[in-house]
Structure formats: C-alpha cells, structure tokens
Design a protein around this motif. Sequence first.
Motif, PDB file in Angstrom:
ATOM      1  N   PRO A   1       0.823  -1.224   0.000  1.00 36.67           N
ATOM      2  CA  PRO A   1       0.000   0.000   0.000  1.00 36.67           C
ATOM      3  C   PRO A   1       0.852   1.267   0.000  1.00 36.67           C
ATOM      4  CG  PRO A   1      -0.942  -1.626   1.471  1.00 36.67           C
ATOM      5  CD  PRO A   1       0.376  -2.195   1.015  1.00 36.67           C
ATOM      6  N   PHE A   2       1.989   1.240   0.703  1.00 36.31           N
ATOM      7  CA  PHE A   2       2.884   2.407   0.710  1.00 36.31           C
ATOM      8  C   PHE A   2       3.350   2.713  -0.702  1.00 36.31           C
ATOM      9  CE2 PHE A   2       7.099   4.278   0.735  1.00 36.31           C
ATOM     10  CZ  PHE A   2       6.977   5.319   1.648  1.00 36.31           C
TER      11      PHE A   2
ATOM     12  N   GLN B   1       1.944   1.822  -3.551  1.00 37.58           N
ATOM     13  CA  GLN B   1       0.814   2.207  -4.387  1.00 37.58           C
ATOM     14  C   GLN B   1       0.449   3.677  -4.180  1.00 37.58           C
ATOM     15  OE1 GLN B   1      -2.104  -0.633  -3.133  1.00 37.58           O
ATOM     16  NE2 GLN B   1      -1.191  -2.333  -4.265  1.00 37.58           N
ATOM     17  N   ALA B   2       0.409   4.092  -2.919  1.00 41.11           N
ATOM     18  CA  ALA B   2       0.094   5.493  -2.623  1.00 41.11           C
ATOM     19  C   ALA B   2       1.175   6.417  -3.172  1.00 41.11           C
ATOM     20  CB  ALA B   2      -0.060   5.692  -1.117  1.00 41.11           C
ATOM     21  N   LEU B   3       2.435   5.992  -3.074  1.00 41.14           N
ATOM     22  CA  LEU B   3       3.541   6.809  -3.573  1.00 41.14           C
ATOM     23  C   LEU B   3       3.441   6.981  -5.087  1.00 41.14           C
ATOM     24  CD1 LEU B   3       6.133   8.331  -3.024  1.00 41.14           C
ATOM     25  CD2 LEU B   3       7.375   6.159  -3.083  1.00 41.14           C
ATOM     26  N   ILE B   4       3.137   5.901  -5.794  1.00 44.61           N
ATOM     27  CA  ILE B   4       2.979   5.977  -7.248  1.00 44.61           C
ATOM     28  C   ILE B   4       1.841   6.934  -7.615  1.00 44.61           C
ATOM     29  CG2 ILE B   4       2.339   4.665  -9.306  1.00 44.61           C
ATOM     30  CD1 ILE B   4       3.715   2.231  -7.962  1.00 44.61           C
ATOM     31  N   ALA B   5       0.706   6.800  -6.911  1.00 42.54           N
ATOM     32  CA  ALA B   5      -0.452   7.647  -7.195  1.00 42.54           C
ATOM     33  C   ALA B   5      -0.111   9.120  -7.021  1.00 42.54           C
ATOM     34  CB  ALA B   5      -1.611   7.265  -6.279  1.00 42.54           C
TER      35      ALA B   5
ATOM     36  N   ALA C   1       3.645   5.797   9.781  1.00 39.26           N
ATOM     37  CA  ALA C   1       2.689   4.746  10.129  1.00 39.26           C
ATOM     38  C   ALA C   1       3.306   3.373   9.952  1.00 39.26           C
ATOM     39  CB  ALA C   1       1.434   4.887   9.272  1.00 39.26           C
ATOM     40  N   LEU C   2       4.083   3.204   8.896  1.00 38.12           N
ATOM     41  CA  LEU C   2       4.739   1.920   8.643  1.00 38.12           C
ATOM     42  C   LEU C   2       5.803   1.632   9.700  1.00 38.12           C
ATOM     43  CD1 LEU C   2       4.739  -0.369   6.505  1.00 38.12           C
ATOM     44  CD2 LEU C   2       6.595   0.849   5.360  1.00 38.12           C
ATOM     45  N   ILE C   3       6.586   2.650  10.007  1.00 36.90           N
ATOM     46  CA  ILE C   3       7.640   2.481  11.021  1.00 36.90           C
ATOM     47  C   ILE C   3       7.044   2.171  12.389  1.00 36.90           C
ATOM     48  CG2 ILE C   3       9.432   3.742  12.294  1.00 36.90           C
ATOM     49  CD1 ILE C   3      10.003   5.261   9.673  1.00 36.90           C
ATOM     50  N   SER C   4       5.876   2.739  12.680  1.00 36.08           N
ATOM     51  CA  SER C   4       5.234   2.546  13.984  1.00 36.08           C
ATOM     52  C   SER C   4       4.459   1.237  14.086  1.00 36.08           C
ATOM     53  CB  SER C   4       4.281   3.718  14.269  1.00 36.08           C
ATOM     54  OG  SER C   4       4.965   4.949  14.251  1.00 36.08           O
TER      55      SER C   4
ATOM     56  N   ALA D   1      10.782   1.956   2.830  1.00 38.90           N
ATOM     57  CA  ALA D   1      10.038   3.201   3.037  1.00 38.90           C
ATOM     58  C   ALA D   1      10.983   4.361   3.335  1.00 38.90           C
ATOM     59  CB  ALA D   1       9.039   3.032   4.170  1.00 38.90           C
ATOM     60  N   ILE D   2      12.004   4.114   4.123  1.00 40.04           N
ATOM     61  CA  ILE D   2      12.947   5.166   4.473  1.00 40.04           C
ATOM     62  C   ILE D   2      13.727   5.611   3.245  1.00 40.04           C
ATOM     63  CG2 ILE D   2      15.100   5.612   5.728  1.00 40.04           C
ATOM     64  CD1 ILE D   2      13.917   4.071   8.078  1.00 40.04           C
TER      65      ILE D   2
END
Length: 317
Positions: free
Chosen positions: A30-31, A33-37, A73-76, A179-180
């Motif tokens: 999902p991370f 996908q959102a980044l691409i969008a 959110a991913l890191i947490s 993500a980082i």
Amino acid sequence: MFLTEKAATRLTLLLFPSKNSLPSPFPSLPFDQALIARLHSLLPIPNFSSSIPLSWLCRAVDFLALTLSDAAALISDPSLSGSDRAALAAHLDSGIALLDACNAVAAHIDRLLRRRLLLRFALHLLSSPDSLRRARDVIAEWDRDRRPPRAIHDSAGMLVRSLAPGDPPRGKISAVHRAIYAVEAVSSLVAGAVIAVLGGGEKEDLSGISVSGDFPWAEAFNKVAEAVSSELGEGLPGEVEAAEASVRRLAAVIDGEDTGDKTETLRSAVKDAEKAAEEMKDGLDRLSNAVNGLFCAALRTRDAALQSFRIGLQNCR
C-alpha cells in the motif's frame, strides 16, 4: 526548529500501478501504491515561461508530507518496530537535514514576503502625485534585492546535496528500509526543487536524481524528476515573476519611458501591480502553510523512528 504547526492540504488520490509494468523483486505494498499515485498527481507541471510556479511547489511539499506520514505509520507498526535498526538509525540522521531544509525554505519565503512589503509601500506612495520620486527609490530597492547573496546560494546547494539518498538497498530488504529510502529520495527531489526555484540553489544540484528501476515507484519518480529538471529555469516562480514584470512597467511609467496619458497609464500600472502583489502573497502564504505541515510531518516521522529504534533495543535485551 522555529516552524509552527499549521493545517496542511492533503491529497486524496488513490491510483494503482499499471498491470503491464515490469515485475519487481519487491512486493507491491500500500505504501508503494500510494507513492505511485501521488507521483502521478504531480504531472504535468504547469508551463510558465520563467520557472516552476508556487502552486506546483505547494502540491509537491504536500506530497512529501503525506509520504512522510505514510512512512511514520509503517515504522510505527508493532509488527515492524525495530525490525531494521540500521535503517532507523540512518533516518535519525537524514531527518535532521530535511528539518534544516524546511527552515531554509521558510527563510526564503520570508525574504520574498519582505520584498512584497516594498512593493506595497511603493504602491502606497504612488497614491500621492508628490511621492513619485520616493516610490521610484523604493522600486530601486526592490530591484536590488531580487536575488539572495551568493553565500545563500552556496549554503542552499550544500543542504540540497546533503539530502541525496545513499546507494539504493540491494537484495532482500525490510519494508521499513524500503520506506525510508523512498522518503530520502522524495525529500531530495522536492526540497531541492523548492530551494532552487525560490532562488537559493542551483539547477545543477538536481542533476542526476533518479531511482533504480527495481522499486515499483521508480518509473513514476524518474518522470517527475525529469520534468522538474526540464521546467526549472533561471527565473523565480511564475507568481513572483509576474510581480517583477508589473514593477518594471511601473518604473517605466515613472521614468517617462511609457508614452501616452501618464495619469491613466500610471493608474493602470498600479492596478496591475496590486493584483500581482496579492497573487504573489497568496502563493507564498500557501507554500508557507505547506512547509509548516512538512516540518511537523518530518518531526513525527523522526519521532516514530526513534521510538521504534528504542523498541528494537529493548527486544535485543
């Protein structure tokens, strides 16, 4: 760290990568996908004759803030907390450079807003026929302050270069590390573009920014980077250049270079300058709000990394 929290505009697009894209060694999350969008939403860049406009810079800064929030959110995520201590430790360092970049951008915005005050003062003086010469002196001061000192260019360039991500991770890597790395790449592109457009950096500082095709979002990222590089001109943002053009016309009228009825011509030039000054202020205010939101998002992401790093240390014991 002097920025204060303001509401930041949030993008709500949710698109998905093409099914025809090449397979990637990294799973599509999902991370990603959102980044691409959001990367797709940044194109096309509005075509101004001078440079990238403030309106696009606001969108880019909002995009970076959302990317940071997703990374936080991913890191947490309890299932991932402390899963990649090396990546978390690296972000604790790189996050400082992004906070510094926010402060540098805020300083550039403040400088441009102070220039707008000079224009407003000149327009106020022009309301009295006896103050034309004083107004012309204020316009001359506006012209002298068009570009920041060379020292600001040099420090801004160093800051942009410090944001550049390291070598892309290879092999099997954690979701946190992925993500980082995305945050670092996007930070380098967005902050570099904003600083260069506002007059504190150089176009060359953005050369060579690209991402390995192994990442699902690499193609979209590289398209945005290429567009930024091609649209980045020698001028200031479009809204600021419009104000510059209106001031040049005012100066020409005051100096008698503009033929015709001087009273009517001056009235028209003042009206145009007032409109341009207001549009410039609106654009800078929106960008200031976006940068405040980015600063807070960067702080939250860094806090999430620090907390996850601590959890990882506790688990090691």
